[in-house]
Design a protein around this motif. Structure first.
Motif, PDB file in Angstrom:
ATOM      1  N   ALA A 124      10.349  -2.988  -5.674  1.00 13.04           N
ATOM      2  CA  ALA A 124       9.279  -3.778  -5.037  1.00 13.04           C
ATOM      3  C   ALA A 124       8.902  -3.204  -3.678  1.00 13.04           C
ATOM      4  O   ALA A 124       7.732  -3.216  -3.280  1.00 13.04           O
ATOM      5  N   GLY A 125       9.888  -2.670  -2.966  1.00 15.73           N
ATOM      6  CA  GLY A 125       9.630  -2.092  -1.652  1.00 15.73           C
ATOM      7  C   GLY A 125       8.823  -0.814  -1.689  1.00 15.73           C
ATOM      8  O   GLY A 125       8.339  -0.356  -0.646  1.00 15.73           O
ATOM      9  N   GLN A 126       8.647  -0.239  -2.864  1.00 15.82           N
ATOM     10  CA  GLN A 126       7.935   1.036  -2.987  1.00 15.82           C
ATOM     11  C   GLN A 126       6.420   0.895  -3.131  1.00 15.82           C
ATOM     12  O   GLN A 126       5.693   1.860  -2.909  1.00 15.82           O
ATOM     13  N   PHE A 127       5.942  -0.276  -3.507  1.00 13.50           N
ATOM     14  CA  PHE A 127       4.495  -0.430  -3.701  1.00 13.50           C
ATOM     15  C   PHE A 127       3.710  -0.009  -2.460  1.00 13.50           C
ATOM     16  O   PHE A 127       2.695   0.683  -2.566  1.00 13.50           O
ATOM     17  N   ALA A 128       4.188  -0.399  -1.292  1.00 12.68           N
ATOM     18  CA  ALA A 128       3.458  -0.143  -0.042  1.00 12.68           C
ATOM     19  C   ALA A 128       3.348   1.339   0.304  1.00 12.68           C
ATOM     20  O   ALA A 128       2.560   1.703   1.181  1.00 12.68           O
ATOM     21  N   ARG A 129       4.095   2.180  -0.357  1.00 17.08           N
ATOM     22  CA  ARG A 129       4.016   3.619  -0.078  1.00 17.08           C
ATOM     23  C   ARG A 129       2.802   4.262  -0.743  1.00 17.08           C
ATOM     24  O   ARG A 129       2.452   5.396  -0.419  1.00 17.08           O
ATOM     25  N   TRP A 130       2.149   3.556  -1.649  1.00 13.49           N
ATOM     26  CA  TRP A 130       1.067   4.117  -2.457  1.00 13.49           C
ATOM     27  C   TRP A 130      -0.292   3.583  -1.998  1.00 13.49           C
ATOM     28  O   TRP A 130      -0.999   2.928  -2.751  1.00 13.49           O
ATOM     29  N   VAL A 131      -0.658   3.878  -0.771  1.00 16.37           N
ATOM     30  CA  VAL A 131      -1.880   3.312  -0.189  1.00 16.37           C
ATOM     31  C   VAL A 131      -2.868   4.383   0.291  1.00 16.37           C
ATOM     32  O   VAL A 131      -3.814   4.068   0.990  1.00 16.37           O
ATOM     33  N   LYS A 132      -2.660   5.626  -0.124  1.00 18.64           N
ATOM     34  CA  LYS A 132      -3.514   6.709   0.352  1.00 18.64           C
ATOM     35  C   LYS A 132      -4.283   7.369  -0.779  1.00 18.64           C
ATOM     36  O   LYS A 132      -3.805   7.448  -1.905  1.00 18.64           O
ATOM     37  N   ALA A 133      -5.473   7.841  -0.441  1.00 17.87           N
ATOM     38  CA  ALA A 133      -6.266   8.699  -1.321  1.00 17.87           C
ATOM     39  C   ALA A 133      -6.779   9.836  -0.455  1.00 17.87           C
ATOM     40  O   ALA A 133      -7.299   9.600   0.640  1.00 17.87           O
ATOM     41  N   ASN A 134      -6.570  11.046  -0.915  1.00 19.92           N
ATOM     42  CA  ASN A 134      -6.958  12.231  -0.142  1.00 19.92           C
ATOM     43  C   ASN A 134      -6.385  12.196   1.267  1.00 19.92           C
ATOM     44  O   ASN A 134      -7.053  12.555   2.232  1.00 19.92           O
ATOM     45  N   GLY A 135      -5.144  11.718   1.389  1.00 23.46           N
ATOM     46  CA  GLY A 135      -4.442  11.710   2.677  1.00 23.46           C
ATOM     47  C   GLY A 135      -4.817  10.596   3.626  1.00 23.46           C
ATOM     48  O   GLY A 135      -4.269  10.509   4.714  1.00 23.46           O
ATOM     49  N   LYS A 136      -5.719   9.722   3.235  1.00 21.90           N
ATOM     50  CA  LYS A 136      -6.168   8.643   4.122  1.00 21.90           C
ATOM     51  C   LYS A 136      -5.712   7.297   3.577  1.00 21.90           C
ATOM     52  O   LYS A 136      -5.857   7.017   2.381  1.00 21.90           O
ATOM     53  N   THR A 137      -5.193   6.461   4.470  1.00 18.98           N
ATOM     54  CA  THR A 137      -4.828   5.103   4.086  1.00 18.98           C
ATOM     55  C   THR A 137      -6.102   4.306   3.850  1.00 18.98           C
ATOM     56  O   THR A 137      -6.993   4.288   4.695  1.00 18.98           O
ATOM     57  N   LEU A 138      -6.187   3.672   2.690  1.00 17.74           N
ATOM     58  CA  LEU A 138      -7.363   2.887   2.331  1.00 17.74           C
ATOM     59  C   LEU A 138      -7.022   1.399   2.364  1.00 17.74           C
ATOM     60  O   LEU A 138      -6.073   0.973   1.700  1.00 17.74           O
ATOM     61  N   PRO A 139      -7.788   0.610   3.121  1.00 18.54           N
ATOM     62  CA  PRO A 139      -7.522  -0.826   3.188  1.00 18.54           C
ATOM     63  C   PRO A 139      -7.493  -1.494   1.810  1.00 18.54           C
ATOM     64  O   PRO A 139      -6.687  -2.392   1.566  1.00 18.54           O
ATOM     65  N   GLY A 140      -8.349  -1.046   0.889  1.00 19.17           N
ATOM     66  CA  GLY A 140      -8.359  -1.619  -0.453  1.00 19.17           C
ATOM     67  C   GLY A 140      -7.048  -1.370  -1.189  1.00 19.17           C
ATOM     68  O   GLY A 140      -6.571  -2.229  -1.935  1.00 19.17           O
ATOM     69  N   LEU A 141      -6.448  -0.189  -0.976  1.00 13.81           N
ATOM     70  CA  LEU A 141      -5.157   0.099  -1.616  1.00 13.81           C
ATOM     71  C   LEU A 141      -4.029  -0.684  -0.953  1.00 13.81           C
ATOM     72  O   LEU A 141      -3.095  -1.112  -1.633  1.00 13.81           O
ATOM     73  N   VAL A 142      -4.116  -0.876   0.353  1.00 10.70           N
ATOM     74  CA  VAL A 142      -3.109  -1.691   1.050  1.00 10.70           C
ATOM     75  C   VAL A 142      -3.114  -3.101   0.462  1.00 10.70           C
ATOM     76  O   VAL A 142      -2.065  -3.666   0.124  1.00 10.70           O
ATOM     77  N   LYS A 143      -4.310  -3.654   0.302  1.00  9.33           N
ATOM     78  CA  LYS A 143      -4.457  -5.001  -0.261  1.00  9.33           C
ATOM     79  C   LYS A 143      -3.975  -5.043  -1.716  1.00  9.33           C
ATOM     80  O   LYS A 143      -3.270  -5.969  -2.119  1.00  9.33           O
ATOM     81  N   ARG A 144      -4.356  -4.042  -2.495  1.00 14.90           N
ATOM     82  CA  ARG A 144      -3.960  -4.001  -3.902  1.00 14.90           C
ATOM     83  C   ARG A 144      -2.442  -3.921  -4.044  1.00 14.90           C
ATOM     84  O   ARG A 144      -1.846  -4.637  -4.850  1.00 14.90           O
ATOM     85  N   ARG A 145      -1.807  -3.030  -3.285  1.00 15.22           N
ATOM     86  CA  ARG A 145      -0.353  -2.878  -3.393  1.00 15.22           C
ATOM     87  C   ARG A 145       0.374  -4.149  -2.962  1.00 15.22           C
ATOM     88  O   ARG A 145       1.393  -4.517  -3.557  1.00 15.22           O
ATOM     89  N   ALA A 146      -0.142  -4.831  -1.969  1.00 16.91           N
ATOM     90  CA  ALA A 146       0.467  -6.106  -1.554  1.00 16.91           C
ATOM     91  C   ALA A 146       0.349  -7.132  -2.680  1.00 16.91           C
ATOM     92  O   ALA A 146       1.303  -7.876  -2.960  1.00 16.91           O
ATOM     93  N   ALA A 147      -0.792  -7.160  -3.349  1.00 18.90           N
ATOM     94  CA  ALA A 147      -0.990  -8.092  -4.468  1.00 18.90           C
ATOM     95  C   ALA A 147      -0.098  -7.722  -5.647  1.00 18.90           C
ATOM     96  O   ALA A 147       0.487  -8.602  -6.298  1.00 18.90           O
ATOM     97  N   GLU A 148       0.035  -6.421  -5.922  1.00 16.93           N
ATOM     98  CA  GLU A 148       0.916  -5.981  -7.004  1.00 16.93           C
ATOM     99  C   GLU A 148       2.363  -6.350  -6.702  1.00 16.93           C
ATOM    100  O   GLU A 148       3.078  -6.856  -7.580  1.00 16.93           O
TER     101      GLU A 148
END
Length: 148
Positions: free
Chosen positions: A115-139
């Motif tokens: 569960a602690g690993q979801f938050a590590r997957w928030v980047k696309a092309n090296g940039k942190t994306l707010p949409g991925l941060v939100k998605r990983r938190a929801a997942e």
């Protein structure tokens, strides 16, 4: 082993994370996409504009290999964890998921470590994306929703 399917809660998470786009666009990873994150493959015949029903059908087709894979590798997961992982693997791909620390921790039975690993997957092309941060938190929240 029969294929499990993503529940309405999991489908809703994917739909809200991907957002419906009826026309073609380039996603943050620079891939030609339509609907709910359907990557258009070379030679694939997809209209310029699709309906939400067509987008849902494409999403279900795209989810099938993920569901087959998860059903085989993790047959005993609670539905909430299956759904969270279906959303995650749908987004990052089965190959990336299988090479992830999230995968190895879950295989080892370390649910909280996974569960602690979801938050590590928030980047696309090296940039942190707010949409991925939100998605990983929801997942993560869905993944842990039956863990008390």
């Amino acid at each position: 082993m029969p294929r499990r399917q993503t529940s309405p809660a999991g489908l809703a998470l994917i739909e809200s994370s991907e957002s419906f786009k009826p026309t073609r666009y380039y996603c943050p990873a620079n891939k030609l996409t339509i609907g709910f994150g359907h990557v258009i493959r070379a030679g694939e015949s997809i209209p310029e504009r699709i309906t939400i029903e067509q987008a849902r059908a494409l999403m279900r087709d795209d989810l099938a290999p993920v569901e087959i894979y998860l059903s085989a590798v993790f047959p005993d997961l609670p539905q909430c964890q299956f759904d969270a992982l279906a959303s995650f693997a749908f987004n990052v791909g089965i190959g990336a998921f299988e090479k992830s620390t999230l995968f190895s921790r879950l295989k080892a039975g370390d649910t909280m470590g996974a569960a602690g690993q979801f938050a590590r997957w928030v980047k696309a092309n090296g940039k942190t994306l707010p949409g991925l941060v939100k998605r990983r938190a929801a997942e993560r929240a869905l993944f842990l929703s039956q863990e008390k």
